[in-house]
Design an enzyme around this catalytic site. Sequence first.
Site, PDB file in Angstrom:
ATOM      1  N   PRO A 145     117.777 -66.759  48.381  1.00  0.00           N
ATOM      2  CG  PRO A 145     119.373 -65.786  50.012  1.00  0.00           C
ATOM      3  CD  PRO A 145     118.760 -65.600  48.616  1.00  0.00           C
ATOM      4  CG  ASN A 146     114.482 -65.510  53.040  1.00  0.00           C
ATOM      5  OD1 ASN A 146     114.345 -66.527  53.686  1.00  0.00           O
ATOM      6  ND2 ASN A 146     115.648 -64.615  53.136  1.00  0.00           N
ATOM      7  NE  ARG A 152     110.696 -62.806  52.097  1.00  0.00           N
ATOM      8  CZ  ARG A 152     112.213 -61.773  52.100  1.00  0.00           C
ATOM      9  NH1 ARG A 152     112.624 -62.408  50.248  1.00  0.00           N
ATOM     10  NH2 ARG A 152     114.032 -61.004  52.490  1.00  0.00           N
ATOM     11  CE1 TYR A 211     111.040 -58.959  48.006  1.00  0.00           C
ATOM     12  CE2 TYR A 211     109.889 -59.597  50.558  1.00  0.00           C
ATOM     13  CZ  TYR A 211     110.868 -59.280  49.704  1.00  0.00           C
ATOM     14  OH  TYR A 211     111.852 -58.739  50.152  1.00  0.00           O
ATOM     15  CG  ASN A 251     115.362 -61.247  43.296  1.00  0.00           C
ATOM     16  OD1 ASN A 251     116.566 -61.091  43.995  1.00  0.00           O
ATOM     17  ND2 ASN A 251     113.911 -60.652  43.179  1.00  0.00           N
ATOM     18  CB  ALA A 309     119.512 -61.154  51.932  1.00  0.00           C
ATOM     19  CG  ASP A 316     134.899 -62.426  42.977  1.00  0.00           C
ATOM     20  OD1 ASP A 316     134.778 -61.361  42.793  1.00  0.00           O
ATOM     21  OD2 ASP A 316     136.024 -62.807  44.073  1.00  0.00           O
ATOM     22  CD  GLU A 372     121.768 -56.290  41.043  1.00  0.00           C
ATOM     23  OE1 GLU A 372     121.422 -55.630  42.910  1.00  0.00           O
ATOM     24  OE2 GLU A 372     122.839 -55.670  40.948  1.00  0.00           O
ATOM     25  CG  HIS A 403     116.338 -56.388  43.204  1.00  0.00           C
ATOM     26  ND1 HIS A 403     117.258 -57.529  44.623  1.00  0.00           N
ATOM     27  CD2 HIS A 403     117.242 -55.218  43.093  1.00  0.00           C
ATOM     28  CE1 HIS A 403     118.097 -57.117  44.296  1.00  0.00           C
ATOM     29  NE2 HIS A 403     118.553 -56.453  43.931  1.00  0.00           N
ATOM     30  CB  SER A 430     110.400 -54.533  47.322  1.00  0.00           C
ATOM     31  OG  SER A 430     112.447 -54.579  47.240  1.00  0.00           O
ATOM     32  NE  ARG A 437     112.093 -53.666  51.336  1.00  0.00           N
ATOM     33  CZ  ARG A 437     112.456 -55.297  51.775  1.00  0.00           C
ATOM     34  NH1 ARG A 437     112.614 -55.954  49.932  1.00  0.00           N
ATOM     35  NH2 ARG A 437     112.378 -55.467  52.363  1.00  0.00           N
ATOM     36  NE  ARG A 454     115.509 -55.195  52.573  1.00  0.00           N
ATOM     37  CZ  ARG A 454     115.983 -56.882  53.107  1.00  0.00           C
ATOM     38  NH1 ARG A 454     115.928 -56.865  51.585  1.00  0.00           N
ATOM     39  NH2 ARG A 454     115.570 -57.017  53.771  1.00  0.00           N
TER      40      ARG A 454
END
Length: 138
Positions: A9-10, A17, A22, A71, A74, A84, A95, A97, A99, A104, A108
């Site tokens: 999301p986002n 953004r 970012y 990524n 949230a 799962d 995984e 990210h 940032s 933060r 997070r």
Amino acid sequence: MKVIIINGPNLNLLGVREPGIYGKESMEAYLQQLRKDYPNVEIEYYQSNIEGELINKLQEVGFSYDGIVLNAGAYTHTSIALLDCIRSLQTPVIEVHISNVNDREEFRRHSMIAPACKGTIQGFGMNSYRLAIEAFLL
């Protein structure tokens, strides 16, 4: 080698953004550079703001691709369903990210999905994606 980058999301708003966190580069522009830098890697991309759609995509590619760069945005901090799902896949997941999430907000700093992932890369801006692809090439 076939790798997919999946953004949650986002992250469709990269480049506009919160550029202080970012950056100012869009994912589309960065993907062009990644594909140029790694001509022997087939790099696909998928983004959704909807948790169930992310799960559907992970299940679709999680048995035939060589790597998944995720990524989860949230959802990283809240989604047992993603955890799962990742655990059920054969394809390794890294995984990512943009940032440094440890620098933060407190919420997070915990990843629900990390225990199911091969590893985590964070804090290197858009280059976090490149580092994940490099990890699959090792």
